[in-house]
Design a protein around this motif. Structure first.
Motif, mmCIF file in Angstrom:
data_model
loop_
_atom_site.group_PDB
_atom_site.id
_atom_site.type_symbol
_atom_site.label_atom_id
_atom_site.label_comp_id
_atom_site.label_asym_id
_atom_site.label_seq_id
_atom_site.Cartn_x
_atom_site.Cartn_y
_atom_site.Cartn_z
ATOM 1 N N THR A 149 -5.311 2.520 -2.247
ATOM 2 C CA THR A 149 -4.698 2.981 -3.509
ATOM 3 C C THR A 149 -4.477 1.840 -4.399
ATOM 4 O O THR A 149 -4.194 0.558 -3.837
ATOM 5 C CB THR A 149 -3.383 3.710 -3.463
ATOM 6 N N SER A 150 -4.751 1.647 -5.673
ATOM 7 C CA SER A 150 -4.395 0.917 -6.711
ATOM 8 C C SER A 150 -3.108 0.848 -7.186
ATOM 9 O O SER A 150 -2.880 1.785 -8.233
ATOM 10 C CB SER A 150 -5.601 0.454 -7.764
ATOM 11 N N ILE A 151 -1.826 0.215 -6.775
ATOM 12 C CA ILE A 151 -0.476 0.596 -7.003
ATOM 13 C C ILE A 151 0.172 -0.594 -7.830
ATOM 14 O O ILE A 151 1.282 -0.779 -7.881
ATOM 15 C CB ILE A 151 0.231 1.028 -5.943
ATOM 16 N N GLU B 95 1.010 -1.106 -0.167
ATOM 17 C CA GLU B 95 0.041 0.041 0.041
ATOM 18 C C GLU B 95 0.978 1.236 0.006
ATOM 19 O O GLU B 95 2.007 1.137 0.546
ATOM 20 C CB GLU B 95 -0.900 0.050 1.276
ATOM 21 N N THR B 96 0.481 2.327 -0.485
ATOM 22 C CA THR B 96 1.138 3.643 -0.654
ATOM 23 C C THR B 96 1.444 4.002 0.834
ATOM 24 O O THR B 96 0.595 3.930 1.823
ATOM 25 C CB THR B 96 0.156 4.734 -1.158
ATOM 26 N N THR C 35 -9.438 -1.252 -10.032
ATOM 27 C CA THR C 35 -9.442 -0.518 -11.383
ATOM 28 C C THR C 35 -10.170 -1.620 -12.282
ATOM 29 O O THR C 35 -10.159 -2.853 -11.991
ATOM 30 C CB THR C 35 -8.316 -0.018 -12.070
ATOM 31 N N ASN D 50 -4.759 -2.934 -2.253
ATOM 32 C CA ASN D 50 -5.852 -2.051 -2.657
ATOM 33 C C ASN D 50 -6.713 -1.510 -1.649
ATOM 34 O O ASN D 50 -7.867 -1.246 -1.961
ATOM 35 C CB ASN D 50 -6.744 -2.716 -4.085
ATOM 36 N N ILE E 20 -10.436 -0.372 -3.411
ATOM 37 C CA ILE E 20 -10.118 0.444 -4.599
ATOM 38 C C ILE E 20 -9.798 -0.555 -5.786
ATOM 39 O O ILE E 20 -8.402 -0.898 -5.622
ATOM 40 C CB ILE E 20 -9.103 1.576 -4.418
#
Ligand code: NIG
Ligand code: FE
Length: 412
Positions: free
Chosen positions: A253-255, A222-223, A276, A250, A274
């Motif tokens: 954030t989706s990283i 995660e961020t 995408t 996620n 989250i």
């Protein structure tokens, strides 16, 4: 020892041929038998069918379930129930306007729990976790995954895993252990985060594997926590020691956490608040189980995992509690199932499938748990008299459980 349960209003999740998991439209189907009997032999399911076909058999114990519904116990594939104390102060801080991330950035959050855990003895941790485990068993959980991750030093992570091992020896419930050394960066590694990743890969993972303390490995990707590159290093090191990934991705954030999980054949990827379109597409070519944790979304007021988008794209979905002191101080799977229906628009059939057979898959337990199938564990929830199984999610907040059987023994 033979136990016969008779006059069951409806027996849920009956699968003659056990399936590993259910996906997409299959999740809408919950196979049941109305006016059923169920026979248990020792700790296993022996036979079931309609009452008119009840075989004559000498029973050691009988139970009349008139008006009651019987289903397999919940399979909770994601918890952190070994922790010290609580974080009720942070709860009030959030009510007063701070966010979960702000609290963590101020030195609270996971590091707060880690400090408490490092200063607690094994016996104290065992006592605290036992109470939580007994509570969730009485709420119908019959198999559970428990993570480390509040130790964050070699010694404290091993201490946590020893506590998990002792719980599994002491209680009849099936417990699967996950090593989550990569839950947060300890303060002393704030400026040299890769050194902590080295410690995880070079010292922690080999010792966890040598002592056979975990089957799974987890990373909070995660961020602000573990980057995709760091996650990849840890999963690679885990893979060398046969630790199967089940990772946190996620949440905020989706990283690229979904993709790294799939690349390393994760058994499950969990949170997924989250998502995408690409994340969903990539999951289609994998055996990885997406896991939603709606009680966490409820408690932190963050988005819910887009269950409809996931299931309507023909993917499977499991539900778990995430029981932990920071984001989800509750292990009530009945609430999880209700919240999934109310907030994520899952049907009762989908939610029950997600919390039983798909939860079992997310712990590598679908051969023995998650459905009423001959030879599987005699793990049952017997409800109070209720009008239909829709009542389980509908009457949220009511305790509708009359009895719980784990491995052939009534624990409630
Ligand atoms: O799954 N997100 C990471 N870990 C836990 C929360 C940990 C904590 O706040 O103590 C979770 O929500
Ligand atoms: Fe978690």
């Amino acid at each position: 020892m033979i136990t016969i349960i008779t006059n069951i209003k409806e027996l849920l999740q009956v699968r003659n041929n056990s399936v590993k998991k259910v996906s997409g439209k299959e999740m809408k189907i919950l196979p049941t038998i109305k006016n059923a009997f169920l026979i248990l032999k020792d700790d296993k399911i022996y036979d079931y069918g309609e009452m008119r076909n009840l075989p004559s058999l000498k029973a050691d114990k009988t139970f009349d379930a008139t008006g009651k519904i019987v289903l397999p116990t919940w399979c909770d594939s994601h918890t952190h129930i070994v922790y010290a104390g609580n974080r009720d102060g942070e709860f009030v801080d959030r009510i007063n306007g701070l966010t979960y991330e702000e609290i963590a950035n101020n030195g609270g959050g996971i590091l707060n729990s880690a400090e408490k855990l490092q200063n607690s003895s094994k016996d104290d941790l065992f006592d605290q976790a036992s109470k939580r485990l007994e509570e969730i068993m009485k709420l119908g959980t019959g198999a559970v995954e428990i993570k480390s991750g509040y130790g964050l030093t070699l010694e404290a992570e091993i201490k946590m895993l020893h506590v998990i091992k002792k719980l599994s020896e002491f209680y009849p419930i099936e417990i699967k252990a996950t090593f989550l050394g990569a839950h947060a960066f300890p303060k002393k590694f704030k400026e040299n985060k890769d050194d902590y990743v080295d410690l995880i890969c070079n010292k922690m993972i080999p010792l966890v594997a040598k002592e056979k303390l975990a089957e799974f490995i987890d990373v909070f990707c995660e961020t602000g926590y573990f980057s995709v590159e760091q996650t990849e290093r840890i999963l690679k090191a885990g893979n060398d020691y046969n630790l199967t990934p089940k990772i946190h991705v996620n949440q905020f954030t989706s990283i690229g956490g979904v993709q790294v999980g799939i690349k390393y054949n994760a058994l499950s990827i969990d949170h997924l608040e989250i998502m995408t379109t690409q994340d969903i597409e990539d999951l289609k070519n994998s055996n990885t189980m997406p896991v939603a944790l709606p009680s966490c979304s409820y408690f932190l007021s963050i988005p819910y995992t887009p269950a409809r988008k996931i299931i309507d794209n023909d993917l499977p979905l499991a539900l778990a509690s995430d029981f932990n002191p920071g984001s989800t101080p509750s292990g009530n799977m009945n609430f999880v199932v209700s919240t999934a229906c109310i907030k994520m628009k899952m049907t009762p059939e989908e939610a029950i499938n997600a919390a039983t057979i798909n939860g079992a898959y997310a712990m590598n337990l679908s051969k023995t748990h998650g459905s009423i199938t001959k030879g599987k564990k005699a793990n049952l929830i017997i409800t109070k008299p209720i009008p239909s199984y829709n009542y389980l999610p509908y009457a949220f907040g009511s305790n509708l459980i009359d009895k719980v059987m784990i491995e052939g023994e009534f624990i409630l």
